[in-house]
Motif scaffolding. Structure first.
Motif, PDB file in Angstrom:
ATOM      1  N   PRO A  85      31.132 -45.394 -10.136  1.00 53.80           N
ATOM      2  CA  PRO A  85      30.182 -44.747  -9.471  1.00 53.80           C
ATOM      3  C   PRO A  85      30.317 -44.391  -8.019  1.00 53.80           C
ATOM      4  O   PRO A  85      31.311 -45.354  -7.486  1.00 53.80           O
ATOM      5  CB  PRO A  85      28.640 -45.253  -9.562  1.00 53.80           C
ATOM      6  CG  PRO A  85      29.062 -46.568  -9.903  1.00 53.80           C
ATOM      7  CD  PRO A  85      30.386 -46.631 -10.583  1.00 53.80           C
ATOM      8  N   SER A  86      30.042 -43.547  -7.288  1.00 53.10           N
ATOM      9  CA  SER A  86      30.166 -43.167  -6.011  1.00 53.10           C
ATOM     10  C   SER A  86      29.959 -44.496  -5.033  1.00 53.10           C
ATOM     11  O   SER A  86      30.640 -44.784  -3.970  1.00 53.10           O
ATOM     12  CB  SER A  86      29.578 -42.121  -5.257  1.00 53.10           C
ATOM     13  OG  SER A  86      28.077 -42.121  -5.358  1.00 53.10           O
ATOM     14  N   SER A  87      29.012 -45.321  -5.340  1.00 52.57           N
ATOM     15  CA  SER A  87      28.521 -46.577  -4.539  1.00 52.57           C
ATOM     16  C   SER A  87      29.695 -47.480  -4.700  1.00 52.57           C
ATOM     17  O   SER A  87      29.506 -48.514  -3.901  1.00 52.57           O
ATOM     18  CB  SER A  87      27.277 -46.872  -4.909  1.00 52.57           C
ATOM     19  OG  SER A  87      27.522 -47.276  -6.154  1.00 52.57           O
ATOM     20  N   GLU A  88      30.548 -47.315  -5.691  1.00 55.87           N
ATOM     21  CA  GLU A  88      31.618 -48.527  -5.988  1.00 55.87           C
ATOM     22  C   GLU A  88      33.029 -47.903  -5.702  1.00 55.87           C
ATOM     23  O   GLU A  88      33.930 -48.649  -6.119  1.00 55.87           O
ATOM     24  CB  GLU A  88      31.290 -48.998  -7.414  1.00 55.87           C
ATOM     25  CG  GLU A  88      29.986 -49.711  -7.541  1.00 55.87           C
ATOM     26  CD  GLU A  88      29.807 -50.685  -8.680  1.00 55.87           C
ATOM     27  OE1 GLU A  88      30.698 -50.730  -9.542  1.00 55.87           O
ATOM     28  OE2 GLU A  88      29.150 -51.557  -8.640  1.00 55.87           O
ATOM     29  N   GLN A  89      33.014 -46.747  -5.331  1.00 54.04           N
ATOM     30  CA  GLN A  89      34.465 -46.304  -4.802  1.00 54.04           C
ATOM     31  C   GLN A  89      35.234 -47.315  -3.909  1.00 54.04           C
ATOM     32  O   GLN A  89      36.440 -47.214  -4.050  1.00 54.04           O
ATOM     33  CB  GLN A  89      34.129 -44.916  -4.028  1.00 54.04           C
ATOM     34  CG  GLN A  89      35.340 -44.340  -3.541  1.00 54.04           C
ATOM     35  CD  GLN A  89      35.319 -43.164  -2.626  1.00 54.04           C
ATOM     36  OE1 GLN A  89      34.145 -42.617  -2.557  1.00 54.04           O
ATOM     37  NE2 GLN A  89      36.392 -42.555  -2.062  1.00 54.04           N
ATOM     38  N   LEU A  90      34.548 -48.040  -3.248  1.00 59.76           N
ATOM     39  CA  LEU A  90      35.346 -49.019  -2.475  1.00 59.76           C
ATOM     40  C   LEU A  90      36.253 -49.903  -3.267  1.00 59.76           C
ATOM     41  O   LEU A  90      37.282 -50.497  -2.787  1.00 59.76           O
ATOM     42  CB  LEU A  90      34.528 -49.849  -1.395  1.00 59.76           C
ATOM     43  CG  LEU A  90      35.008 -50.659  -0.338  1.00 59.76           C
ATOM     44  CD1 LEU A  90      35.771 -49.932   0.566  1.00 59.76           C
ATOM     45  CD2 LEU A  90      33.686 -51.377   0.388  1.00 59.76           C
TER      46      LEU A  90
END
Length: 519
Positions: free
Chosen positions: A286-291
């Motif tokens: 998900p975008s919140s875990e792109q890192l």
């Protein structure tokens, strides 16, 4: 002839399925696995046909889904127009970004066969995913060819576990360990035993990131456990679980020596060096875990393709990725999975909120997604907002990265935010503001001028935020550095698995990360 062949295959399938692992040898498990793969291909063909039919008239498919969500014939004046008129966005419930508990998938090949007969089967997504994976990466579904990293506490069953009996190298007991870190350690140990792995799979990319973090921190202990065939006494496990797991282990000094040699060489591409036949990494990103995905691609999983099979938001499944060979993930939104509305966002999106339906979205326009799923919940993406300014998490992340780039030698490892109102009286008498906690590599401290760079970037990227800052109704960002490993501990403290929440809403978690501040 076709019917006769199908009858024979089904008879063999029934015979093999009733030959449970306790009463059959390994050849029986292999036969069950082979038969399940044959049935999978047949069921996938039907599900593709169902999906094509639903996608030909998206509006009608969404209306049928909404009717089902509203209770069928019991709903007065069913339909999207009546639903939006009677349930404005401001009045709809929200689960605050938490993932609801979904019922377990039906298990076994017969469930797989039944799933091909209906377009709204809960198995449609997994069937399509497994079929696509096997087509593009032919060996990915080999027996014991996949290592799964996931903590089972409150986590749904893996997508393939119900259909393919010996896909995973890790026993089920490894996912029931009470501690998240201990569970990942055990799963990693069993994965390291299988040199011929074809795929690494994780429920979330953060779980694979944490598992390979366990490898970096504890490879010497893992090598010792491989060599001895026993689990470290320092690993906190229930005695019964430890006993069952150790019964499945055997000493392997050669593999332990290989692990020591590869880890001593460093971490660039270590996954492919440890498992030379790896074909793919399968994760939800998900975008919140792109890192975390970016960090893995640059280091441990260097050179491996990443396949994100599903597009989901706040626990609702929305679409499937039918093109795993593409470097940038693309998803087909499945109109029978969730009722989707789109709230215009970005420049020019002003005035009262009025949603657009899936059939009416315009290419190139920016929208905020609003969902109604099987639980009947509507959700919006996470935002920071202390005065109604609404800073979305993914755009905040871009501003934060821009600020980090201005700190010489710094690399962003992880971060989380909170609104000062969550602190209550302890936030002081200053204007409402954002509390930001970051873990950095390559930099131990920041000057006040460097910390202020983040506030400057937010003002440049969000005009409304800048206006409130100019008026003094929003205070400057408070930026804190935390100790190494603090965010892994935060994910453990959060309890139930789920995408990393970049905006904290619980005081308990805010106090936890505050206790790890070092500067």
């Amino acid at each position: 002839m076709l019917l006769a062949g199908l009858a024979v295959a089904l008879a063999l399938l029934l015979w093999a399925w009733h030959r449970r692992p306790g009463g059959a040898g390994s050849w029986g498990l292999v036969l069950r696995h082979w038969l399940a793969l044959r049935v999978l291909g047949w069921a996938a063909g039907w599900q593709r046909w169902h999906l094509e039919q639903a996608s030909q008239d998206v509006r009608q498919s969404q209306e049928r889904l909404l009717l089902r969500l509203l209770g069928g014939a019991r709903a007065a004046e069913p339909g999207s127009a009546a639903f939006r008129a009677r349930c404005p966005l401001a009045e709809r419930g929200s689960n605050g970004g938490k993932t609801p508990a979904h019922p377990a998938l039906p298990t076994g090949p017969w469930a797989l066969l039944r799933s091909s007969c209906t377009a709204d089967s809960p198995l449609q997504g997994p069937v399509l995913y497994l079929d696509v994976l096997s087509r593009v990466f032919p060996e990915a579904l080999s027996p014991r060819g996949t290592a799964r990293f996931s903590w089972a506490g409150g986590c749904s069953q893996p997508a393939a576990a119900w259909a393919l009996p010996i896909l995973y190298s890790t026993p089920e007991e490894a996912g029931t360990v009470p501690s998240h870190t201990a569970a990942l350690y055990v799963q990693l140990l069993f994965a390291l035993r299988e040199r011929a792995l074809r795929a690494l799979e994780a429920g979330l990319v953060s779980e694979l990131y944490d598992a390979l973090g366990v490898l970096r921190a504890g490879w010497e202990g893992l090598a010792q456990d491989l060599a001895s065939g026993r689990l470290s006494p320092h690993l906190e496990l229930p005695e019964g679980t430890r006993r069952r797991l150790e019964q499945l282990l055997a000493p392997d000094a050669a593999r332990a020596a290989e692990l020591r040699a590869e880890c001593t060489r460093g971490w660039d591409g270590v996954a492919r060096r440890l498992w030379p036949r790896l074909q793919v990494v399968v994760v939800a990103e998900p975008s919140s875990e792109q890192l975390y995905g970016e960090a893995l691609r640059e280091l441990e999983c260097q050179g491996l393709p990443f396949y994100c099979p599903f597009y989901s938001a706040a626990g609702a499944l929305l679409g499937v990725n039918l093109w795993p060979e593409q470097p940038d993930s693309r998803y087909l939104l499945c109109p029978g999975w969730a009722f989707c509305e789109f709230l215009p966002a970005g420049p020019g999106a002003e005035g009262p909120p009025e949603t657009v339906l899936l059939a009416d979205v315009q290419e190139g326009q920016e929208y905020e997604l609003v969902l109604t799923d099987q639980a009947g919940l509507s959700r919006l993406s996470q935002t920071l907002s202390v005065r109604g300014e609404g800073v979305p998490e993914e755009r905040f992340y871009r501003s934060l990265c821009r600020a980090v780039a201005m700190w010489p030698g710094a690399r962003l490892v992880d971060y989380v935010c909170a609104e000062s109102s969550l602190l209550g009286a302890s936030s002081g008498v200053c204007a409402p503001h954002y509390q930001v906690f970051v873990e950095l590599r390559g930099l131990r401290d920041l000057s006040e001028a460097q910390r202020y760079k983040l506030d400057q970037c937010l003002q440049e990227d969000f005009p409304v935020y800048k206006t409130f800052r100019f008026k003094g109704s929003i205070g400057s960002v408070r930026l804190h550095l935390v100790a190494a490993g603090a965010f892994r501990e935060l994910r453990d403290a959060a309890g139930s698995p789920g995408p990393m929440a970049r905006v904290l809403r619980e005081k308990r978690l805010l106090h936890f990360i505050q206790s790890r501040v070092v500067s």
